[in-house]
Design a protein around this motif. Structure first.
Motif, PDB file in Angstrom:
ATOM      1  N   ALA A 191      -3.056   0.070  -3.730  1.00  0.00           N
ATOM      2  CA  ALA A 191      -1.981   1.060  -4.365  1.00  0.00           C
ATOM      3  C   ALA A 191      -1.621   2.367  -3.824  1.00  0.00           C
ATOM      4  N   ILE A 247      -0.956   3.360  -0.318  1.00  0.00           N
ATOM      5  CA  ILE A 247       0.640   3.496   0.300  1.00  0.00           C
ATOM      6  C   ILE A 247       1.135   4.549  -0.741  1.00  0.00           C
ATOM      7  N   PHE A 248       0.800   5.009  -1.958  1.00  0.00           N
ATOM      8  CA  PHE A 248       1.539   5.926  -2.737  1.00  0.00           C
ATOM      9  C   PHE A 248       0.629   7.284  -2.845  1.00  0.00           C
ATOM     10  N   LEU A 294       4.103  -3.678   5.467  1.00  0.00           N
ATOM     11  CA  LEU A 294       3.256  -2.210   5.445  1.00  0.00           C
ATOM     12  C   LEU A 294       1.831  -2.401   5.691  1.00  0.00           C
ATOM     13  N   GLU A 354      -3.867  -0.476   7.026  1.00  0.00           N
ATOM     14  CA  GLU A 354      -5.117  -1.032   7.748  1.00  0.00           C
ATOM     15  C   GLU A 354      -5.287  -0.487   9.048  1.00  0.00           C
TER      16      GLU A 354
HETATM   17  C1  B12 Z   1      -4.891 -10.677   0.669  1.00  0.00           C
HETATM   18  C2  B12 Z   1      -3.849 -10.237  -0.081  1.00  0.00           C
HETATM   19  C3  B12 Z   1      -3.689 -11.115  -1.327  1.00  0.00           C
HETATM   20  C4  B12 Z   1      -4.024 -12.471  -1.581  1.00  0.00           C
HETATM   21  C5  B12 Z   1      -5.306 -12.094  -2.369  1.00  0.00           C
HETATM   22  C6  B12 Z   1      -6.371 -13.429  -2.150  1.00  0.00           C
HETATM   23  C7  B12 Z   1      -7.694 -13.078  -2.797  1.00  0.00           C
HETATM   24  N1  B12 Z   1      -8.121 -14.014  -3.715  1.00  0.00           N
HETATM   25  O1  B12 Z   1      -8.344 -12.356  -2.833  1.00  0.00           O
HETATM   26  C8  B12 Z   1      -3.013 -12.868  -2.549  1.00  0.00           C
HETATM   27  C9  B12 Z   1      -1.932 -13.884  -1.649  1.00  0.00           C
HETATM   28  C10 B12 Z   1      -3.449 -13.891  -3.760  1.00  0.00           C
HETATM   29  C11 B12 Z   1      -2.481 -11.907  -3.119  1.00  0.00           C
HETATM   30  C12 B12 Z   1      -1.635 -11.781  -4.238  1.00  0.00           C
HETATM   31  C13 B12 Z   1      -0.778 -10.610  -4.807  1.00  0.00           C
HETATM   32  N2  B12 Z   1      -0.586  -9.483  -3.967  1.00  0.00           N
HETATM   33 CO1  B12 Z   1      -1.529  -9.068  -2.328  1.00  0.00          CO
HETATM   34  N3  B12 Z   1      -2.395  -8.428  -0.754  1.00  0.00           N
HETATM   35  C14 B12 Z   1      -3.572  -8.904  -0.085  1.00  0.00           C
HETATM   36  C15 B12 Z   1      -3.644  -8.101   1.177  1.00  0.00           C
HETATM   37  C16 B12 Z   1      -3.279  -8.759   2.318  1.00  0.00           C
HETATM   38  C17 B12 Z   1      -5.163  -7.567   1.316  1.00  0.00           C
HETATM   39  C18 B12 Z   1      -5.855  -7.353   0.071  1.00  0.00           C
HETATM   40  C19 B12 Z   1      -7.327  -7.315  -0.024  1.00  0.00           C
HETATM   41  O2  B12 Z   1      -8.190  -7.966  -0.619  1.00  0.00           O
HETATM   42  N4  B12 Z   1      -7.964  -6.761   1.100  1.00  0.00           N
HETATM   43  C20 B12 Z   1      -9.441  -6.732   1.433  1.00  0.00           C
HETATM   44  C21 B12 Z   1     -10.169  -5.673   0.769  1.00  0.00           C
HETATM   45  C22 B12 Z   1     -11.482  -5.488   1.198  1.00  0.00           C
HETATM   46  O3  B12 Z   1      -9.770  -4.442   0.779  1.00  0.00           O
HETATM   47  P1  B12 Z   1      -9.072  -3.603  -0.222  1.00  0.00           P
HETATM   48  O4  B12 Z   1      -8.850  -4.180  -1.619  1.00  0.00           O
HETATM   49  O5  B12 Z   1      -7.837  -2.845   0.217  1.00  0.00           O
HETATM   50  O6  B12 Z   1     -10.003  -2.386  -0.460  1.00  0.00           O
HETATM   51  C23 B12 Z   1     -10.302  -1.336   0.460  1.00  0.00           C
HETATM   52  C24 B12 Z   1      -9.688  -0.170   0.414  1.00  0.00           C
HETATM   53  O7  B12 Z   1      -8.286  -0.292  -0.117  1.00  0.00           O
HETATM   54  C25 B12 Z   1     -10.411   0.724  -0.458  1.00  0.00           C
HETATM   55  N5  B12 Z   1     -10.700   0.707  -1.824  1.00  0.00           N
HETATM   56  C26 B12 Z   1     -10.701  -0.306  -2.785  1.00  0.00           C
HETATM   57  N6  B12 Z   1     -10.704   0.010  -3.682  1.00  0.00           N
HETATM   58  C27 B12 Z   1     -11.376   1.430  -3.761  1.00  0.00           C
HETATM   59  C28 B12 Z   1     -12.063   2.315  -4.599  1.00  0.00           C
HETATM   60  C29 B12 Z   1     -12.499   3.466  -4.055  1.00  0.00           C
HETATM   61  C30 B12 Z   1     -13.215   4.199  -5.125  1.00  0.00           C
HETATM   62  C31 B12 Z   1     -12.648   3.676  -2.692  1.00  0.00           C
HETATM   63  C32 B12 Z   1     -12.975   5.077  -2.344  1.00  0.00           C
HETATM   64  C33 B12 Z   1     -11.861   3.014  -1.802  1.00  0.00           C
HETATM   65  C34 B12 Z   1     -11.380   1.655  -2.384  1.00  0.00           C
HETATM   66  O8  B12 Z   1     -11.742   0.449   0.073  1.00  0.00           O
HETATM   67  C35 B12 Z   1     -11.742  -1.066   0.433  1.00  0.00           C
HETATM   68  C36 B12 Z   1     -12.633  -1.298   1.646  1.00  0.00           C
HETATM   69  O9  B12 Z   1     -12.405  -0.491   2.722  1.00  0.00           O
HETATM   70  C37 B12 Z   1      -2.936  -6.726   0.710  1.00  0.00           C
HETATM   71  C38 B12 Z   1      -2.224  -6.150   1.852  1.00  0.00           C
HETATM   72  C39 B12 Z   1      -3.249  -5.391   2.737  1.00  0.00           C
HETATM   73  N7  B12 Z   1      -3.121  -5.466   4.216  1.00  0.00           N
HETATM   74  O10 B12 Z   1      -3.981  -4.496   2.078  1.00  0.00           O
HETATM   75  C40 B12 Z   1      -1.952  -7.195  -0.236  1.00  0.00           C
HETATM   76  C41 B12 Z   1      -1.430  -6.267  -1.509  1.00  0.00           C
HETATM   77  C42 B12 Z   1      -2.667  -5.587  -1.999  1.00  0.00           C
HETATM   78  N8  B12 Z   1      -0.900  -7.436  -2.600  1.00  0.00           N
HETATM   79  C43 B12 Z   1       0.220  -6.709  -3.292  1.00  0.00           C
HETATM   80  C44 B12 Z   1       0.800  -7.499  -3.994  1.00  0.00           C
HETATM   81  C45 B12 Z   1       2.097  -6.778  -4.618  1.00  0.00           C
HETATM   82  C46 B12 Z   1       0.170  -8.626  -4.730  1.00  0.00           C
HETATM   83  C47 B12 Z   1       1.039  -9.711  -5.555  1.00  0.00           C
HETATM   84  C48 B12 Z   1       1.421  -8.881  -6.941  1.00  0.00           C
HETATM   85  C49 B12 Z   1       2.064 -10.092  -5.148  1.00  0.00           C
HETATM   86  C50 B12 Z   1       2.981 -10.984  -6.135  1.00  0.00           C
HETATM   87  N9  B12 Z   1       4.258 -10.521  -6.264  1.00  0.00           N
HETATM   88  O11 B12 Z   1       2.608 -12.050  -6.779  1.00  0.00           O
HETATM   89  C51 B12 Z   1      -0.190 -10.614  -5.941  1.00  0.00           C
HETATM   90  C52 B12 Z   1      -0.982  -9.953  -7.091  1.00  0.00           C
HETATM   91  C53 B12 Z   1      -2.507 -10.480  -7.001  1.00  0.00           C
HETATM   92  C54 B12 Z   1      -3.071 -10.158  -8.319  1.00  0.00           C
HETATM   93  N10 B12 Z   1      -3.875 -10.973  -9.060  1.00  0.00           N
HETATM   94  O12 B12 Z   1      -3.264  -8.770  -8.613  1.00  0.00           O
HETATM   95  C55 B12 Z   1       0.470  -5.300  -2.599  1.00  0.00           C
HETATM   96  C56 B12 Z   1       0.104  -4.303  -3.444  1.00  0.00           C
HETATM   97  C57 B12 Z   1       1.355  -3.469  -3.270  1.00  0.00           C
HETATM   98  C58 B12 Z   1       1.434  -2.157  -4.283  1.00  0.00           C
HETATM   99  N11 B12 Z   1       1.706  -0.960  -3.844  1.00  0.00           N
HETATM  100  O13 B12 Z   1       1.206  -2.317  -5.652  1.00  0.00           O
HETATM  101  C59 B12 Z   1      -0.255  -5.187  -1.166  1.00  0.00           C
HETATM  102  C60 B12 Z   1      -0.688  -3.898  -0.902  1.00  0.00           C
HETATM  103  C61 B12 Z   1       0.525  -6.103  -0.091  1.00  0.00           C
HETATM  104  C62 B12 Z   1       2.010  -5.315  -0.119  1.00  0.00           C
HETATM  105  N12 B12 Z   1       3.140  -6.172  -0.724  1.00  0.00           N
HETATM  106  O14 B12 Z   1       2.362  -4.240   0.441  1.00  0.00           O
HETATM  107  N13 B12 Z   1      -2.579 -10.754  -2.223  1.00  0.00           N
END
Ligand code: B12
Ligand code: SF4
Length: 525
Positions: free
Chosen positions: A149, A152-153, A252, A257
């Motif tokens: 979240a 993006i923002f 996006l 990524e």
């Molecule tokens: C895979 C995915 C899904 C899968 C998840 C499967 C699963 N079981 O995990 C599914 C299809 C189920 C899904 C569902 C949804 N998703 Co989704 N999903 C993704 C996706 C592609 C990857 C997220 C992920 O797990 N990445 C892998 C992990 C390792 O990375 P990460 O969480 O980003 O963490 C990294 C960084 O963010 C950061 N980080 C994270 N936490 C912290 C904390 C600190 C302190 C620091 C320093 C860094 C840090 O470091 C991490 C490692 O490098 C993203 C888009 C994207 N490319 O990121 C959208 C995304 C997160 N999803 C999104 C949304 C909206 C949803 C849904 C609400 C969709 C809907 N309307 O139903 C649902 C909600 C699910 C829920 N329960 O909350 C949005 C959020 C947008 C926003 N601005 O709010 C995203 C960004 C996609 C988009 N539309 O742009 N999703």
């Protein structure tokens, strides 16, 4: 940029902010990475997603007061979560509010919309409240905020954060390590609000080497994350790569990524899956990459991971977002043999729409890949089609072509196994579709993507006339007439749409509406 010098941290409390219960993979990878580099730092994960709403503030207060960590690191997943689909009540609400023929249903939808918007506003306000609470209770602690979240923002978020907060954009491992080390040699991309309230930005200069992400040490995670075991009976997210070189109009993910694909070691990925499966009893894996399988190189990487999983005889079912551009019969066999339980992909049935959305593949190739999947071991797995209906460029003809292709898939796999997933494009910041719709005058150039205005929020869900009304009425009729225990709403909607598209009155009315719309769009372009 100027960053306040300080000493290395001895303790970190990660706070996963509330969202629908979903395994917090991001924060787990960050904590695991920091642990492997700095094992002496005491880390803990508090997951507010599994704490009852009424208890969250109290639980967070208790933890902050008891642990008094040097760093409070928040992980924020969803902020602008409007992407309603059939498994989300908001779709019904939007459809009914705009298109229901019944005043009663429209009024009820308006009432429900107020509740949804209230929840949307309140959840964001509450999260900022948690940051302020941390600052009040621990004036000397450094606050960090990361997650998709804020990726993006970030600019909007940092403006509302307390002093001495680092808002990390994108992947967090190297940034978090540098913060733990005292933030003297910053890494990664972030916005920093210093003690005087001045905000500075650091762009990412270096590339994080994903080969450094060895298999997660789940014994460690289990020790620092009391709720870890509560996730083991659902999907566990495993990351295999980061980045996507495509630029589909509405997406996006590559802003989050990066455009360049970087890969983890396939053996480490498989080891992670194996540990989850054999030591923790995990049965379901979701590969959380932007696309699990897309380019030629990533397809080879997938094959290596599956080879490793097969060699380790992991017993899991898995899914992830797929592209089938480079599918071969051998890979299809390995996918099924290693436990792929559904095929999840973007789908639209006309090359015109594929090109208009710059999805970057050929429809014929995709249909041929379905044949390959069918011929090489498909049994009863589901084919999930994520259909961006009524996106810019959609016409009656392209919609009909999509219906025709879905019917082909019904014949190929069996109707019950094909799930057309109805959704509409959510306009997201920095995407080509956002630019296009600003150019066409659909959105103002200075619109606020985080607006709380319900009408603006609704506008960000792109489903314009004349097709918007036809699709919505088909969906509402499907909801009203089918038994959702025995029929899938997306299939029923597509059937009704097919009937409607054959009706001369509907066609005439759509064409009458389309003519002025086309003229207006031309004028704005
Ligand atoms: C895979 C995915 C899904 C899968 C998840 C499967 C699963 N079981 O995990 C599914 C299809 C189920 C899904 C569902 C949804 N998703 Co989704 N999903 C993704 C996706 C592609 C990857 C997220 C992920 O797990 N990445 C892998 C992990 C390792 O990375 P990460 O969480 O980003 O963490 C990294 C960084 O963010 C950061 N980080 C994270 N936490 C912290 C904390 C600190 C302190 C620091 C320093 C860094 C840090 O470091 C991490 C490692 O490098 C993203 C888009 C994207 N490319 O990121 C959208 C995304 C997160 N999803 C999104 C949304 C909206 C949803 C849904 C609400 C969709 C809907 N309307 O139903 C649902 C909600 C699910 C829920 N329960 O909350 C949005 C959020 C947008 C926003 N601005 O709010 C995203 C960004 C996609 C988009 N539309 O742009 N999703
Ligand atoms: S939709 Fe998939 S392939 Fe297209 S840009 Fe996004 S992540 Fe890449």
């Amino acid at each position: 940029m100027e960053v306040r010098l300080s000493t290395a941290a001895r303790s970190v409390l990660y706070v996963r902010l509330p969202c629908w219960k979903i395994y917090p993979g991001g924060v787990v990878y960050v904590a695991d990475y920091v642990y492997k580099q700095r094992p002496e730092v005491a880390q803990h994960i508090l997951d507010l997603a599994v704490v009852a709403p009424a208890d969250r503030k109290r639980v967070l207060t208790e933890r902050l007061e008891r642990q008094r960590p040097d760093i409070v690191a928040f992980s924020w997943r969803n902020m602008q979560s409007f992407g309603p689909h059939p498994e989300d009540d908001a779709l019904d609400v939007v459809m009914n509010f705009d298109h229901s023929p019944s005043w009663h249903h429209r009024l009820k939808a308006a009432k429900d919309a107020v509740a949804i918007i209230h929840n949307y506003v309140a959840s964001r306000m509450r999260n900022f409240g948690y940051f302020r609470l941390a600052r009040k209770l621990l004036p000397a602690a450094r606050i960090v905020v990361g997650g998709t979240a804020v990726s993006i923002f970030a600019k909007h978020v940092v403006a509302k954060c307390p002093a001495d907060t680092v808002v990390v954009v994108g992947e967090g491992e190297d940034a978090m390590l540098s913060i733990v080390d005292g933030f003297t040699v910053p890494a990664g991309e972030f916005f920093y609000k210093d003690r005087t309230g001045t905000v500075s930005h650091r762009a990412r200069g270096e590339i994080f080497n994903l080969a450094k992400l060895t298999a997660v040490d789940f014994a460690y995670i289990d020790a620092i994350f009391p709720d870890f075991r509560g996730y083991l009976d659902g999907d566990i997210g495993v990351h295999t790569k980061r980045g996507c070189p495509f630029q589909c109009h509405f997406c996006l993910y590559n802003q989050i990524e990066g455009h360049r694909q970087r890969y983890r070691d396939p053996a480490e990925v498989a080891k992670e899956v194996e540990t989850l499966n054999k030591q923790y009893g995990v049965k379901r894996i979701w590969f959380t990459d932007a696309q699990f399988c897309s380019t030629r190189k990533s397809t080879e990487h997938v094959e290596q991971i599956l080879d490793e999983m097969l060699a380790r005889q992991t017993d899991v079912s898995w899914s992830g977002y797929l592209r089938l551009n480079y599918l071969t019969p051998a890979l299809a066999r390995k996918m099924w043999a290693s436990g792929m339980c559904s095929v999840d992909l973007s789908f639209t049935g006309s090359q015109e729409m594929i090109d208009s959305l710059t999805l970057g593949y050929k429809l014929d190739q995709q249909m041929a890949a379905f044949d390959v999947l069918k011929a090489n071991g498909h049994t009863d797995q589901q084919i999930k089609l994520y259909m961006p209906l009524n996106a810019p460029g959609e016409t009656l003809q392209t919609l009909q072509m999509t219906i025709d292709r879905i019917n082909e898939l019904y014949s190929m796999f069996g109707r019950d196994r094909v799930l057309p997933f109805i959704f509409f494009i959510g306009i997201q910041p920095g995407t080509p579709v956002e630019r296009l719709l600003i150019k066409r005058g659909y959105l103002n150039a200075d619109y606020n993507p985080l607006t709380f205005n319900p009408f603006q929020i609704k506008r960000l869900l792109y489903n314009p006339p004349p097709l918007g009304r036809i699709i919505a009425r088909a969906y509402l009729e499907a909801v009203a007439t089918i038994d959702q225990r025995s029929e899938y709403i997306g299939r029923a909607t597509m059937d009704i749409l097919e009937r409607e598209l054959a009706s001369p009155e509907v066609l005439a009315s759509a064409r009458a509406h389309a003519a002025p719309l086309m003229v207006a769009q031309e004028r704005c372009a």
